[in-house]
Enzyme design. Sequence first.
Site, PDB file in Angstrom:
ATOM      1  N   THR A  79       0.674  -1.197   0.117  1.00 42.98           N
ATOM      2  CA  THR A  79      -0.030  -0.125  -0.170  1.00 42.98           C
ATOM      3  C   THR A  79       1.014   1.220   0.243  1.00 42.98           C
ATOM      4  O   THR A  79       1.820   1.412   0.726  1.00 42.98           O
ATOM      5  CB  THR A  79      -1.049  -0.115   1.242  1.00 42.98           C
ATOM      6  OG1 THR A  79      -1.703  -1.554   1.229  1.00 42.98           O
ATOM      7  CG2 THR A  79      -1.859   1.296   1.321  1.00 42.98           C
TER       8      THR A  79
ATOM      9  N   THR B 103      -0.386  -9.821   1.756  1.00 39.98           N
ATOM     10  CA  THR B 103       0.448  -8.966   2.584  1.00 39.98           C
ATOM     11  C   THR B 103       0.293  -7.601   1.903  1.00 39.98           C
ATOM     12  O   THR B 103       0.204  -7.395   0.896  1.00 39.98           O
ATOM     13  CB  THR B 103       1.949  -9.414   2.364  1.00 39.98           C
ATOM     14  OG1 THR B 103       2.266  -9.273   0.987  1.00 39.98           O
ATOM     15  CG2 THR B 103       2.069 -11.021   2.882  1.00 39.98           C
ATOM     16  N   GLU B 104       0.654  -6.711   3.026  1.00 39.46           N
ATOM     17  CA  GLU B 104       0.812  -5.230   2.367  1.00 39.46           C
ATOM     18  C   GLU B 104       1.695  -4.523   3.296  1.00 39.46           C
ATOM     19  O   GLU B 104       1.424  -4.528   4.593  1.00 39.46           O
ATOM     20  CB  GLU B 104      -0.799  -4.466   2.833  1.00 39.46           C
ATOM     21  CG  GLU B 104      -2.028  -5.092   1.923  1.00 39.46           C
ATOM     22  CD  GLU B 104      -1.874  -4.652   0.684  1.00 39.46           C
ATOM     23  OE1 GLU B 104      -1.055  -3.764   0.274  1.00 39.46           O
ATOM     24  OE2 GLU B 104      -2.583  -4.931  -0.216  1.00 39.46           O
ATOM     25  N   VAL B 105       2.802  -4.294   2.603  1.00 36.73           N
ATOM     26  CA  VAL B 105       3.643  -3.215   3.458  1.00 36.73           C
ATOM     27  C   VAL B 105       3.598  -1.920   2.930  1.00 36.73           C
ATOM     28  O   VAL B 105       3.111  -1.586   1.798  1.00 36.73           O
ATOM     29  CB  VAL B 105       5.251  -3.839   3.060  1.00 36.73           C
ATOM     30  CG1 VAL B 105       5.244  -5.277   3.440  1.00 36.73           C
ATOM     31  CG2 VAL B 105       5.450  -3.703   1.592  1.00 36.73           C
TER      32      VAL B 105
END
Length: 308
Positions: free
Chosen positions: A176, A274-276
């Site tokens: 993101t 996943t969102e980093v």
Amino acid sequence: MNAAAHPYPIGTPGTPWNNSDKQQWLALQSVKRSYQTDVVQPLETMQSGLALLQYGQLQYGAATYPLFALKSAQWQSNKPVALITGGVHGYETSGVHGTLRFAQAHADDYAGQLNLLIVPCISPWGYETINRWNPSAIDPNRSFYAESPAGESAALIKLLGTIAEPILLHIDLHETTDTDNSEFRPALAARDGTYHDNWNIPDGFYLVGDSHKAEADFQRAVLDAVEKVTHIADADENNRLIGSPLVQHGVVNYDTKKLGLCAGVTDARWVTTTEVYPDSDNATPEQCIVAQVAAIQGALGYMLRQMA
């Protein structure tokens, strides 16, 4: 900030894009990095117990993009499959490089225990142009369904149709970014003739689970692994992440199949996205890559413990 006050420079506010608008958008896109150099060459020279296979090819104008996957060289019909995908949104860099890093450095740790199917860069044109969409202004991560209009999504669906063994786990690597608010959400609103409000970008790592199979312990195991590398995002003042209600620390849930998300492309029991946040002041690009690797390891470790 409402998009009505700062309209996107293409199209007419409130009116969906026509073909001319889409062509105008496409003309503004340009190649900024090399899929061949960054993805294909590392795959072709990778030293691991994984076999490289080409599962499709995309043709966009004069550019040809071969699509590659890695699978366990010693594939076992009595073992389940763990699917790892990256680069569904090509601009989400650590998803691509985290997948490659895991394949090179850690995939052999799981040899003989399960079958790995790894797809590092589903959207190579998006990777090169640092884009969320494909050249037809279609979001591949809303297009994982039968007769998909996105060649990227259709190619993966076809590949998965060749896998006879049950896919027990799927982890899909994303980011993101600040450009979600500055570019991609405004472009989406303009394309669809709607309006958008900026949402709070979470500072840190978080997960998107499947609302039909939340598997809270699985999500926690992934976050426990990541937390050793980087920080987990806190909810906003409304107990939400990216506009969605928090279901556990660092986790929101979506109806992945209904939304056509990559995470919903299989019937795997254990599913997460996943969102980093690569734009964080508290994380580096390297940390983002390492966090993606840790997430994969946390997911696979949980799967193996449940199989024992």
